[in-house]
Design a protein around this motif. Structure first.
Motif, mmCIF file in Angstrom:
data_model
loop_
_atom_site.group_PDB
_atom_site.id
_atom_site.type_symbol
_atom_site.label_atom_id
_atom_site.label_comp_id
_atom_site.label_asym_id
_atom_site.label_seq_id
_atom_site.Cartn_x
_atom_site.Cartn_y
_atom_site.Cartn_z
ATOM 1 N N PRO A 162 0.830 -1.203 0.000
ATOM 2 C CA PRO A 162 0.000 0.000 0.000
ATOM 3 C C PRO A 162 0.867 1.258 0.000
ATOM 4 O O PRO A 162 2.039 1.220 0.381
ATOM 5 C CB PRO A 162 -0.814 -0.109 1.293
ATOM 6 C CG PRO A 162 -0.073 -1.066 2.147
ATOM 7 C CD PRO A 162 0.696 -1.975 1.234
ATOM 8 N N ASP A 163 0.295 2.353 -0.446
ATOM 9 C CA ASP A 163 1.009 3.629 -0.498
ATOM 10 C C ASP A 163 1.452 4.032 0.904
ATOM 11 O O ASP A 163 0.690 3.986 1.862
ATOM 12 C CB ASP A 163 0.095 4.706 -1.096
ATOM 13 C CG ASP A 163 0.836 6.002 -1.375
ATOM 14 O OD1 ASP A 163 2.056 6.039 -1.181
ATOM 15 O OD2 ASP A 163 0.175 6.970 -1.783
ATOM 16 N N THR A 164 2.724 4.437 1.006
ATOM 17 C CA THR A 164 3.279 4.823 2.308
ATOM 18 C C THR A 164 2.995 6.284 2.645
ATOM 19 O O THR A 164 3.436 6.764 3.675
ATOM 20 C CB THR A 164 4.797 4.588 2.326
ATOM 21 O OG1 THR A 164 5.392 5.329 1.254
ATOM 22 C CG2 THR A 164 5.115 3.119 2.176
ATOM 23 N N GLY A 165 2.313 6.982 1.768
ATOM 24 C CA GLY A 165 1.964 8.371 2.028
ATOM 25 C C GLY A 165 2.737 9.365 1.190
ATOM 26 O O GLY A 165 2.300 10.490 1.007
ATOM 27 N N ASP A 166 3.882 8.953 0.652
ATOM 28 C CA ASP A 166 4.668 9.879 -0.163
ATOM 29 C C ASP A 166 4.530 9.609 -1.657
ATOM 30 O O ASP A 166 5.133 10.276 -2.470
ATOM 31 C CB ASP A 166 6.144 9.852 0.245
ATOM 32 C CG ASP A 166 6.819 8.511 -0.024
ATOM 33 O OD1 ASP A 166 6.132 7.562 -0.443
ATOM 34 O OD2 ASP A 166 8.046 8.426 0.181
ATOM 35 N N GLY A 167 3.731 8.605 -2.040
ATOM 36 C CA GLY A 167 3.483 8.311 -3.447
ATOM 37 C C GLY A 167 4.546 7.453 -4.099
ATOM 38 O O GLY A 167 4.469 7.162 -5.286
ATOM 39 N N ASN A 168 5.545 7.033 -3.352
ATOM 40 C CA ASN A 168 6.612 6.196 -3.899
ATOM 41 C C ASN A 168 6.153 4.744 -3.910
ATOM 42 O O ASN A 168 5.637 4.238 -2.919
ATOM 43 C CB ASN A 168 7.878 6.350 -3.044
ATOM 44 C CG ASN A 168 9.086 5.683 -3.667
ATOM 45 O OD1 ASN A 168 9.031 4.543 -4.074
ATOM 46 N ND2 ASN A 168 10.173 6.425 -3.742
ATOM 47 N N SER A 169 6.355 4.052 -5.055
ATOM 48 C CA SER A 169 5.894 2.665 -5.169
ATOM 49 C C SER A 169 7.043 1.660 -5.194
ATOM 50 O O SER A 169 6.853 0.507 -5.561
ATOM 51 C CB SER A 169 5.030 2.501 -6.424
ATOM 52 O OG SER A 169 5.816 2.673 -7.586
#
Length: 132
Positions: A87-94
């Protein structure tokens, strides 16, 4: 009688090039693991190899209009963004560093295997040329 390197090496020459391009993409993912908003990229090796194989056999797509995009935009046509497993960690990095490291290692092993195969083919050609 001349030697056809296309026949001698087959698709393995393109496979080495594609493995190298995939290694660059995976290394870029690892380098940008902490970059906010960065999306992991990967190369669909099977699709890229199929495209290289059809291009080798002379069945490539033609640009029929000036308005069509050129085939090369810096990335291989089979390169794209990977769907994240986490899931997205909040910073948009995948980027998942563990997944990237494993994919990079697997790609490196397959690259070495392709190089060893080509080395064996070259050694066989050299033996044939020398007449041993």
């Amino acid at each position: 009688m001349s030697i056809s390197f296309d026949n001698a090496f087959g698709i393995h020459e393109q496979a080495v090039t594609l493995r190298q391009q995939r290694a660059e993409l995976l290394a870029g993912n690892l380098a940008n693991a902490d970059t906010p908003g960065y999306k992991a990229k990967d190369l669909d090796f099977k699709a890229a190899l199929s495209a290289a194989q059809s291009k080798q056999s002379g069945m490539s797509l033609a640009q029929t209009s000036e308005g069509h995009l050129a085939a090369s935009l810096g990335l291989h046509p089979a390169a794209g963004f990977r769907n994240p497993d986490q899931p997205d960690t909040g910073d948009g990095n995948s980027v998942d560093v563990q997944v990237e490291r494993n994919l990079f290692l697997q790609n490196a092993l397959e690259y070495q295997t392709s190089l060893q195969f080509l080395g064996g083919r070259i050694k066989g050609l050299m033996t044939a040329i020398k007449g041993e």
